[in-house]
Design a protein around this motif. Structure first.
Motif, PDB file in Angstrom:
ATOM      1  N   VAL A 284      -1.871  -5.953  -3.635  1.00 46.48           N
ATOM      2  CA  VAL A 284      -2.977  -6.915  -3.618  1.00 46.48           C
ATOM      3  C   VAL A 284      -2.433  -8.320  -3.422  1.00 46.48           C
ATOM      4  O   VAL A 284      -2.926  -9.092  -2.608  1.00 46.48           O
ATOM      5  N   VAL A 285      -1.380  -8.658  -4.168  1.00 40.83           N
ATOM      6  CA  VAL A 285      -0.786  -9.989  -4.073  1.00 40.83           C
ATOM      7  C   VAL A 285      -0.295 -10.267  -2.662  1.00 40.83           C
ATOM      8  O   VAL A 285      -0.454 -11.363  -2.135  1.00 40.83           O
ATOM      9  N   LEU A 286       0.293  -9.270  -2.042  1.00 39.34           N
ATOM     10  CA  LEU A 286       0.844  -9.445  -0.708  1.00 39.34           C
ATOM     11  C   LEU A 286      -0.211  -9.346   0.385  1.00 39.34           C
ATOM     12  O   LEU A 286       0.095  -9.468   1.561  1.00 39.34           O
TER      13      LEU A 286
ATOM     14  N   GLN B 206       5.169  -9.172 -17.141  1.00 39.71           N
ATOM     15  CA  GLN B 206       6.175 -10.146 -16.704  1.00 39.71           C
ATOM     16  C   GLN B 206       6.566  -9.899 -15.252  1.00 39.71           C
ATOM     17  O   GLN B 206       6.739 -10.847 -14.486  1.00 39.71           O
ATOM     18  N   SER B 207       6.696  -8.631 -14.866  1.00 32.83           N
ATOM     19  CA  SER B 207       7.042  -8.306 -13.479  1.00 32.83           C
ATOM     20  C   SER B 207       5.961  -8.772 -12.519  1.00 32.83           C
ATOM     21  O   SER B 207       6.258  -9.314 -11.450  1.00 32.83           O
ATOM     22  N   VAL B 208       4.710  -8.574 -12.901  1.00 34.88           N
ATOM     23  CA  VAL B 208       3.596  -9.014 -12.053  1.00 34.88           C
ATOM     24  C   VAL B 208       3.563 -10.537 -11.986  1.00 34.88           C
ATOM     25  O   VAL B 208       3.422 -11.119 -10.899  1.00 34.88           O
ATOM     26  N   GLN B 209       3.715 -11.197 -13.136  1.00 31.95           N
ATOM     27  CA  GLN B 209       3.723 -12.661 -13.142  1.00 31.95           C
ATOM     28  C   GLN B 209       4.862 -13.206 -12.280  1.00 31.95           C
ATOM     29  O   GLN B 209       4.681 -14.177 -11.543  1.00 31.95           O
TER      30      GLN B 209
ATOM     31  N   TYR C 162      -4.595 -18.080 -16.410  1.00 32.35           N
ATOM     32  CA  TYR C 162      -3.787 -18.511 -15.276  1.00 32.35           C
ATOM     33  C   TYR C 162      -3.273 -17.309 -14.487  1.00 32.35           C
ATOM     34  O   TYR C 162      -3.240 -17.332 -13.252  1.00 32.35           O
ATOM     35  N   SER C 163      -2.885 -16.266 -15.191  1.00 30.95           N
ATOM     36  CA  SER C 163      -2.428 -15.047 -14.521  1.00 30.95           C
ATOM     37  C   SER C 163      -3.582 -14.426 -13.760  1.00 30.95           C
ATOM     38  O   SER C 163      -3.433 -13.983 -12.614  1.00 30.95           O
ATOM     39  N   ASP C 164      -4.748 -14.392 -14.389  1.00 29.53           N
ATOM     40  CA  ASP C 164      -5.927 -13.819 -13.757  1.00 29.53           C
ATOM     41  C   ASP C 164      -6.298 -14.580 -12.495  1.00 29.53           C
ATOM     42  O   ASP C 164      -6.582 -13.983 -11.447  1.00 29.53           O
ATOM     43  N   ALA C 165      -6.285 -15.899 -12.576  1.00 29.31           N
ATOM     44  CA  ALA C 165      -6.599 -16.721 -11.402  1.00 29.31           C
ATOM     45  C   ALA C 165      -5.594 -16.517 -10.283  1.00 29.31           C
ATOM     46  O   ALA C 165      -5.956 -16.469  -9.106  1.00 29.31           O
ATOM     47  N   ALA C 166      -4.330 -16.369 -10.635  1.00 32.96           N
ATOM     48  CA  ALA C 166      -3.287 -16.160  -9.623  1.00 32.96           C
ATOM     49  C   ALA C 166      -3.470 -14.827  -8.917  1.00 32.96           C
ATOM     50  O   ALA C 166      -3.238 -14.713  -7.716  1.00 32.96           O
ATOM     51  N   LEU C 167      -3.911 -13.821  -9.636  1.00 32.44           N
ATOM     52  CA  LEU C 167      -4.110 -12.496  -9.035  1.00 32.44           C
ATOM     53  C   LEU C 167      -5.297 -12.511  -8.086  1.00 32.44           C
ATOM     54  O   LEU C 167      -5.272 -11.877  -7.046  1.00 32.44           O
TER      55      LEU C 167
ATOM     56  N   TYR D 167       1.527 -18.406  -8.756  1.00 36.17           N
ATOM     57  CA  TYR D 167       1.549 -18.609 -10.205  1.00 36.17           C
ATOM     58  C   TYR D 167       2.600 -19.645 -10.541  1.00 36.17           C
ATOM     59  O   TYR D 167       3.755 -19.500 -10.165  1.00 36.17           O
ATOM     60  N   ARG D 168       2.202 -20.714 -11.232  1.00 37.06           N
ATOM     61  CA  ARG D 168       3.119 -21.828 -11.510  1.00 37.06           C
ATOM     62  C   ARG D 168       3.373 -22.042 -12.997  1.00 37.06           C
ATOM     63  O   ARG D 168       3.752 -23.125 -13.406  1.00 37.06           O
TER      64      ARG D 168
END
Length: 64
Positions: free
Chosen positions: A10-12, A35-38, A58-63, A47-48
């Motif tokens: 999904v990220v890619l 942690q691996s996903v982040q 923040y993790s949710d928004a980045a995904l 993700y910053r």
């Protein structure tokens, strides 16, 4: 591990259809899996924040 690969797809940008399903799956992941996903999100520039293994807004928004 399968969940991590699905989320990374999904990220890619391989697929965007399963984002909400994957986000629901994250609640059942271990801290090291999160942690691996982040880290993957951070490596992709999505993700910053600190890679702490805690899923938050923040993790949710980045995904998404």
């Amino acid at each position: 591990m399968k969940r991590i690969l699905s989320i990374l797809a999904v990220v890619l940008g391989v697929t965007t259809f399963a984002v909400s399903a994957q986000a629901a799956d994250i609640r059942h992941m271990s801290r090291s899996e999160i942690q691996s996903v982040q880290q993957a999100l951070a490596d992709g520039g999505f993700y910053r924040y600190g890679v702490d293994g805690k899923w938050g807004p923040y993790s949710d928004a980045a995904l998404r």
